[in-house]
Design an enzyme around this catalytic site. Structure first.
Site, PDB file in Angstrom:
ATOM      1  N   MET A 163      -9.304   7.761  -0.496  1.00 21.00           N
ATOM      2  CA  MET A 163     -10.198   8.117   0.627  1.00 21.00           C
ATOM      3  C   MET A 163     -10.759   9.502   0.381  1.00 21.00           C
ATOM      4  O   MET A 163     -10.030  10.408  -0.030  1.00 21.00           O
ATOM      5  CB  MET A 163      -9.420   8.123   1.944  1.00 21.00           C
ATOM      6  CG  MET A 163      -8.662   6.836   2.227  1.00 21.00           C
ATOM      7  SD  MET A 163      -7.947   6.857   3.878  1.00 21.00           S
ATOM      8  CE  MET A 163      -6.926   5.384   3.819  1.00 21.00           C
ATOM      9  N   HIS A 217      -8.251   0.658  -3.986  1.00 21.92           N
ATOM     10  CA  HIS A 217      -9.149   0.390  -2.863  1.00 21.92           C
ATOM     11  C   HIS A 217      -9.886   1.692  -2.585  1.00 21.92           C
ATOM     12  O   HIS A 217      -9.307   2.631  -2.036  1.00 21.92           O
ATOM     13  CB  HIS A 217      -8.319  -0.073  -1.656  1.00 21.92           C
ATOM     14  CG  HIS A 217      -9.110  -0.273  -0.404  1.00 21.92           C
ATOM     15  ND1 HIS A 217      -8.514  -0.356   0.846  1.00 21.92           N
ATOM     16  CD2 HIS A 217     -10.445  -0.409  -0.186  1.00 21.92           C
ATOM     17  CE1 HIS A 217      -9.454  -0.530   1.769  1.00 21.92           C
ATOM     18  NE2 HIS A 217     -10.633  -0.554   1.176  1.00 21.92           N
ATOM     19  N   ASP A 234      -6.297  -6.626   4.346  1.00 22.39           N
ATOM     20  CA  ASP A 234      -5.704  -5.285   4.324  1.00 22.39           C
ATOM     21  C   ASP A 234      -5.815  -4.667   5.713  1.00 22.39           C
ATOM     22  O   ASP A 234      -6.920  -4.500   6.236  1.00 22.39           O
ATOM     23  CB  ASP A 234      -6.465  -4.432   3.296  1.00 22.39           C
ATOM     24  CG  ASP A 234      -5.942  -3.012   3.180  1.00 22.39           C
ATOM     25  OD1 ASP A 234      -4.862  -2.708   3.724  1.00 22.39           O
ATOM     26  OD2 ASP A 234      -6.634  -2.194   2.522  1.00 22.39           O
ATOM     27  N   ASP A 271      -4.833   3.496  -1.978  1.00 22.90           N
ATOM     28  CA  ASP A 271      -5.951   3.798  -1.082  1.00 22.90           C
ATOM     29  C   ASP A 271      -6.534   5.167  -1.411  1.00 22.90           C
ATOM     30  O   ASP A 271      -5.911   6.194  -1.155  1.00 22.90           O
ATOM     31  CB  ASP A 271      -5.474   3.769   0.373  1.00 22.90           C
ATOM     32  CG  ASP A 271      -5.167   2.360   0.846  1.00 22.90           C
ATOM     33  OD1 ASP A 271      -6.071   1.503   0.769  1.00 22.90           O
ATOM     34  OD2 ASP A 271      -4.019   2.115   1.268  1.00 22.90           O
ATOM     35  N   MET A 298     -12.234   3.900  -0.728  1.00 25.01           N
ATOM     36  CA  MET A 298     -12.954   4.162   0.533  1.00 25.01           C
ATOM     37  C   MET A 298     -13.701   5.476   0.348  1.00 25.01           C
ATOM     38  O   MET A 298     -13.333   6.512   0.899  1.00 25.01           O
ATOM     39  CB  MET A 298     -11.958   4.205   1.697  1.00 25.01           C
ATOM     40  CG  MET A 298     -11.430   2.812   2.037  1.00 25.01           C
ATOM     41  SD  MET A 298      -9.861   2.857   2.928  1.00 25.01           S
ATOM     42  CE  MET A 298      -8.747   2.979   1.526  1.00 25.01           C
ATOM     43  N   HIS A 345      -1.061  -1.249  -4.227  1.00 24.87           N
ATOM     44  CA  HIS A 345      -2.370  -0.969  -3.623  1.00 24.87           C
ATOM     45  C   HIS A 345      -2.503   0.544  -3.409  1.00 24.87           C
ATOM     46  O   HIS A 345      -1.667   1.160  -2.747  1.00 24.87           O
ATOM     47  CB  HIS A 345      -2.443  -1.712  -2.293  1.00 24.87           C
ATOM     48  CG  HIS A 345      -3.746  -1.616  -1.571  1.00 24.87           C
ATOM     49  ND1 HIS A 345      -4.809  -2.460  -1.827  1.00 24.87           N
ATOM     50  CD2 HIS A 345      -4.157  -0.797  -0.576  1.00 24.87           C
ATOM     51  CE1 HIS A 345      -5.817  -2.162  -1.008  1.00 24.87           C
ATOM     52  NE2 HIS A 345      -5.453  -1.154  -0.240  1.00 24.87           N
ATOM     53  N   SER A 366       0.841  -1.199   0.000  1.00 26.15           N
ATOM     54  CA  SER A 366       0.000   0.000   0.000  1.00 26.15           C
ATOM     55  C   SER A 366       0.875   1.247   0.000  1.00 26.15           C
ATOM     56  O   SER A 366       1.680   1.462   0.916  1.00 26.15           O
ATOM     57  CB  SER A 366      -0.896   0.014   1.233  1.00 26.15           C
ATOM     58  OG  SER A 366      -1.440   1.314   1.390  1.00 26.15           O
ATOM     59  N   MET A 370     -11.341  -6.470   5.471  1.00 31.84           N
ATOM     60  CA  MET A 370     -10.519  -5.479   6.187  1.00 31.84           C
ATOM     61  C   MET A 370     -10.102  -6.035   7.545  1.00 31.84           C
ATOM     62  O   MET A 370     -10.929  -6.558   8.291  1.00 31.84           O
ATOM     63  CB  MET A 370     -11.293  -4.178   6.393  1.00 31.84           C
ATOM     64  CG  MET A 370     -11.552  -3.364   5.135  1.00 31.84           C
ATOM     65  SD  MET A 370     -10.063  -2.868   4.240  1.00 31.84           S
ATOM     66  CE  MET A 370      -9.193  -1.889   5.467  1.00 31.84           C
TER      67      MET A 370
HETATM   68  C1  DX5 Z   1      -6.323   1.389   5.571  1.00 30.76           C
HETATM   69  C2  DX5 Z   1      -5.838   1.081   4.185  1.00 30.76           C
HETATM   70  C3  DX5 Z   1      -4.689   0.175   4.121  1.00 30.76           C
HETATM   71  C4  DX5 Z   1      -3.434   0.699   4.792  1.00 30.76           C
HETATM   72  C5  DX5 Z   1      -2.714  -0.464   5.378  1.00 30.76           C
HETATM   73  O1  DX5 Z   1      -7.547   2.018   5.519  1.00 30.76           O
HETATM   74  O2  DX5 Z   1      -6.886   0.475   3.436  1.00 30.76           O
HETATM   75  O3  DX5 Z   1      -4.406  -0.208   2.792  1.00 30.76           O
HETATM   76  O4  DX5 Z   1      -2.571   1.365   3.930  1.00 30.76           O
HETATM   77  O5  DX5 Z   1      -1.624  -0.001   6.082  1.00 30.76           O
HETATM   78  P1  DX5 Z   1      -0.871  -0.950   7.126  1.00 30.76           P
HETATM   79  O6  DX5 Z   1      -0.361  -2.120   6.355  1.00 30.76           O
HETATM   80  O7  DX5 Z   1       0.189  -0.084   7.667  1.00 30.76           O
HETATM   81  O8  DX5 Z   1      -1.900  -1.360   8.147  1.00 30.76           O
HETATM   82 ZN    ZN Z   2      -6.367  -0.390   1.498  1.00 31.75          ZN
END
Ligand code: DX5
Ligand code: ZN
Length: 218
Positions: free
Chosen positions: A33, A62, A171, A31, A64, A29, A6, A133
């Protein structure tokens, strides 16, 4: 068994270089948001479009975000080869999954820790991946929730019954200490942010994570 680092834990001022650091991974990956679905704001479509152009490996988006029905297909059209929406935010998940596939992406459905999978098992024919998750979405570096492993087992069982090639991704808090229990429960795609980008040698961290789960192949 695939590793998807990620970039949430990468240096956001140098994303092209950060992608090069994990060129030995299966996916990157990303993210996304929106500050509404989760209490954090990261990057959106213009930055993702730029990443697609320079990434040495395929992007695993991903999302969110609220209203993925409207926005998610654009990430597929932008060239993300896997696009995952949250079931908690989707209005018409069946139509959305079909739109993602029609745009050339693998369709993924994510479930938050307090969301049951069972009511959505009937969507499996429309899906290429289920993301379980293992933290509350929103931030990197949180503690792994081992209490999500029964859900991973449940999804694996449903996938086995259904047949076909549907991947199970975990994840959140995935590291050398926690990845094996995920694999043992049935996961086959592992997202790791801080465990990879927090390491001095990110590529070596990817190889180490992969080596830990290779013997668990499903
Ligand atoms: C959290 C994200 C993850 C995050 C994971 O909301 O979806 O992808 O980057 O980070 P680590 O591996 O540090 O928990
Ligand atoms: Zn993620």
């Amino acid at each position: 068994m695939q590793i998807s680092p990620s970039i949430l834990s990468a240096d956001f001022a140098n994303l092209e270089r950060e992608l090069e650091r994990v060129a030995n991974a299966d996916w990157a990956h990303v993210d996304v948001m929106d500050g509404h679905f989760v209490p954090n704001l990261t990057i959106g479509l213009p930055v993702v479009e730029a990443l697609v152009k320079v990434s040495p490996i395929p992007l695993d988006a991903h999302l969110m975000i609220e209203d993925p029905d409207r926005w998610a297909p654009m990430y597929a059209e932008a060239g993300c080869q896997s696009v995952t929406f949250h079931i908690e935010a989707a209005h018409e998940p069946r139509a959305l999954s079909r739109a993602l596939r029609a745009a050339g992406a693998r369709a993924g459905m994510a479930v938050k820790p307090r969301t049951d999978f069972a009511p959505y098992a009937e969507l499996l024919p429309e899906l290429d991946m289920v993301l379980v998750m293992t933290v509350e979405p929103g931030f990197g570096g949180q503690s792994f929730m081992a209490d999500q492993m029964p859900k991973v087992r449940q999804v694996r069982e449903a996938v086995r019954r259904h047949g076909g090639e549907i991947w199970i991704q975990v994840d959140g808090g995935v590291s050398a200490d926690t990845i094996e229990q995920c694999a043992e429960a049935g996961a086959d795609v592992f997202v790791a942010g801080s465990a990879v980008y927090g390491a001095e040698d990110a590529a070596a961290a990817v190889d180490e994570l992969r080596a830990l789960v290779t013997s668990h192949a499903h």
